[in-house]
Design a protein around this motif. Structure first.
Motif, mmCIF file in Angstrom:
data_model
loop_
_atom_site.group_PDB
_atom_site.id
_atom_site.type_symbol
_atom_site.label_atom_id
_atom_site.label_comp_id
_atom_site.label_asym_id
_atom_site.label_seq_id
_atom_site.Cartn_x
_atom_site.Cartn_y
_atom_site.Cartn_z
ATOM 1 N N ASP A 277 -39.947 21.613 17.070
ATOM 2 C CA ASP A 277 -39.900 22.594 18.150
ATOM 3 C C ASP A 277 -38.725 23.560 17.948
ATOM 4 O OD1 ASP A 277 -37.538 21.403 19.175
ATOM 5 O OD2 ASP A 277 -38.617 20.279 20.708
ATOM 6 N N GLY A 278 -38.640 24.556 18.807
ATOM 7 C CA GLY A 278 -37.601 25.570 18.686
ATOM 8 C C GLY A 278 -36.194 25.010 18.773
ATOM 9 N N TRP A 279 -36.020 23.947 19.567
ATOM 10 C CA TRP A 279 -34.692 23.318 19.693
ATOM 11 C C TRP A 279 -34.291 22.648 18.385
ATOM 12 C CZ3 TRP A 279 -32.474 25.281 23.659
ATOM 13 C CH2 TRP A 279 -33.200 25.593 24.812
ATOM 14 N N GLN A 280 -35.227 21.956 17.761
ATOM 15 C CA GLN A 280 -34.950 21.312 16.475
ATOM 16 C C GLN A 280 -34.700 22.360 15.390
ATOM 17 O OE1 GLN A 280 -38.672 19.252 16.685
ATOM 18 N NE2 GLN A 280 -37.669 17.246 16.878
ATOM 19 N N PHE A 281 -35.478 23.435 15.438
ATOM 20 C CA PHE A 281 -35.304 24.534 14.489
ATOM 21 C C PHE A 281 -33.904 25.146 14.617
ATOM 22 C CE2 PHE A 281 -35.939 29.133 13.526
ATOM 23 C CZ PHE A 281 -36.161 29.013 12.165
ATOM 24 N N LEU A 282 -33.463 25.335 15.848
ATOM 25 C CA LEU A 282 -32.113 25.839 16.104
ATOM 26 C C LEU A 282 -31.072 24.949 15.438
ATOM 27 C CD1 LEU A 282 -30.080 27.650 17.753
ATOM 28 C CD2 LEU A 282 -30.327 25.958 19.576
ATOM 29 N N GLU A 283 -31.189 23.649 15.622
ATOM 30 C CA GLU A 283 -30.239 22.716 15.007
ATOM 31 C C GLU A 283 -30.250 22.844 13.490
ATOM 32 O OE1 GLU A 283 -27.965 20.961 16.575
ATOM 33 O OE2 GLU A 283 -28.759 21.691 18.492
ATOM 34 N N GLU A 284 -31.431 22.955 12.914
ATOM 35 C CA GLU A 284 -31.548 23.035 11.453
ATOM 36 C C GLU A 284 -30.918 24.309 10.885
ATOM 37 O OE1 GLU A 284 -32.594 20.778 9.179
ATOM 38 O OE2 GLU A 284 -32.719 19.393 10.879
ATOM 39 N N ILE A 285 -31.159 25.460 11.512
ATOM 40 C CA ILE A 285 -30.603 26.675 10.909
ATOM 41 C C ILE A 285 -29.086 26.714 11.040
ATOM 42 C CG2 ILE A 285 -32.715 28.024 11.192
ATOM 43 C CD1 ILE A 285 -31.271 29.644 13.325
ATOM 44 N N TYR A 286 -28.557 26.098 12.075
ATOM 45 C CA TYR A 286 -27.098 26.097 12.221
ATOM 46 C C TYR A 286 -26.428 24.985 11.408
ATOM 47 C CZ TYR A 286 -26.839 30.026 15.334
ATOM 48 O OH TYR A 286 -26.902 31.295 15.837
ATOM 49 N N ARG A 287 -27.210 24.099 10.826
ATOM 50 C CA ARG A 287 -26.642 23.158 9.848
ATOM 51 C C ARG A 287 -26.309 23.898 8.567
ATOM 52 N NH1 ARG A 287 -30.511 18.004 10.745
ATOM 53 N NH2 ARG A 287 -29.537 17.393 12.693
ATOM 54 N N GLY A 288 -27.036 24.975 8.348
ATOM 55 C CA GLY A 288 -26.757 25.842 7.204
ATOM 56 C C GLY A 288 -25.659 26.815 7.578
ATOM 57 N N ASP A 289 -25.673 27.949 6.953
ATOM 58 C CA ASP A 289 -24.611 28.930 7.157
ATOM 59 C C ASP A 289 -25.142 30.156 7.898
ATOM 60 O OD1 ASP A 289 -21.997 29.800 6.912
ATOM 61 O OD2 ASP A 289 -22.391 30.847 5.021
ATOM 62 N N PHE A 290 -26.023 29.953 8.856
ATOM 63 C CA PHE A 290 -26.630 31.068 9.586
ATOM 64 C C PHE A 290 -25.581 31.775 10.437
ATOM 65 C CE2 PHE A 290 -28.979 32.744 13.325
ATOM 66 C CZ PHE A 290 -29.724 33.696 12.656
ATOM 67 N N LYS A 291 -25.480 33.094 10.276
ATOM 68 C CA LYS A 291 -24.479 33.892 10.986
ATOM 69 C C LYS A 291 -25.107 34.908 11.936
ATOM 70 C CE LYS A 291 -20.925 32.298 8.646
ATOM 71 N NZ LYS A 291 -20.491 31.008 9.062
ATOM 72 N N GLY A 292 -26.442 34.952 11.973
ATOM 73 C CA GLY A 292 -27.114 35.953 12.784
ATOM 74 C C GLY A 292 -27.251 35.545 14.240
ATOM 75 N N LYS A 293 -28.062 36.310 14.946
ATOM 76 C CA LYS A 293 -28.325 36.024 16.351
ATOM 77 C C LYS A 293 -29.633 35.251 16.462
ATOM 78 C CE LYS A 293 -25.667 39.659 18.339
ATOM 79 N NZ LYS A 293 -25.277 39.989 19.665
ATOM 80 N N PHE A 294 -29.649 34.325 17.414
ATOM 81 C CA PHE A 294 -30.817 33.474 17.620
ATOM 82 C C PHE A 294 -31.313 33.660 19.054
ATOM 83 C CE2 PHE A 294 -33.054 29.619 18.704
ATOM 84 C CZ PHE A 294 -33.756 29.314 17.555
ATOM 85 N N TYR A 295 -32.610 33.938 19.179
ATOM 86 C CA TYR A 295 -33.241 34.105 20.480
ATOM 87 C C TYR A 295 -34.406 33.145 20.606
ATOM 88 C CZ TYR A 295 -30.713 38.521 20.514
ATOM 89 O OH TYR A 295 -29.721 39.476 20.471
ATOM 90 N N LEU A 296 -34.604 32.639 21.811
ATOM 91 C CA LEU A 296 -35.746 31.778 22.087
ATOM 92 C C LEU A 296 -36.766 32.546 22.905
ATOM 93 C CD1 LEU A 296 -34.202 28.301 22.940
ATOM 94 C CD2 LEU A 296 -35.717 28.847 21.025
ATOM 95 N N LEU A 297 -38.021 32.237 22.633
ATOM 96 C CA LEU A 297 -39.144 32.864 23.298
ATOM 97 C C LEU A 297 -40.071 31.751 23.751
ATOM 98 C CD1 LEU A 297 -40.480 35.681 23.736
ATOM 99 C CD2 LEU A 297 -41.572 35.360 21.524
#
Length: 123
Positions: free
Chosen positions: A66-86
């Protein structure tokens, strides 16, 4: 001529109709963006590792992750952008959870509105 920098926006939603609506709304704004659409989180994560976007917009309700799990995964990396949920859900806890998470730049309801896109695009 647009004075805003060209941005890379990744949209994660398992509903292809949402992809079409998003593309059309962005096109109507004549914003200079590169759009990348994904239906599954694993493909989106692989893309982010090789081509980091400036903005990620993710549905909450997805298959397998789900989107919450996806959020956790991208921030385990080096993501520096903006994240929005829909979300198409009206579950109030999702909105509260998003508002309490500093990594989330905004929470929007489907279908995304022009004013929401203007906010996301920084226009």
């Amino acid at each position: 001529m647009n004075e805003f920098p060209r941005r890379k926006i990744l949209v994660l939603d398992d509903d292809k109709i949402q992809h079409l609506l998003f593309r059309k709304r962005v096109g109507l704004l004549k914003s200079e963006v590169d759009l990348f659409f994904f239906e599954d989180a694993v493909s989106a994560l692989n893309f982010i590792q090789s081509t980091p976007p400036d903005v990620v917009i993710s549905d909450i309700n997805l298959n397998k992750m789900d989107g919450w799990q996806f959020l956790e995964e991208i921030y385990r990396g080096d993501f520096k952008g903006k994240f929005y949920l829909l979300s198409g859900s009206i579950y109030p806890n999702d909105r509260h959870r998003a508002n309490d998470d500093s990594r989330i730049s905004g929470f929007f309801e489907k279908p995304i509105q022009e004013s929401d896109l203007i906010f996301i695009l920084g226009m």
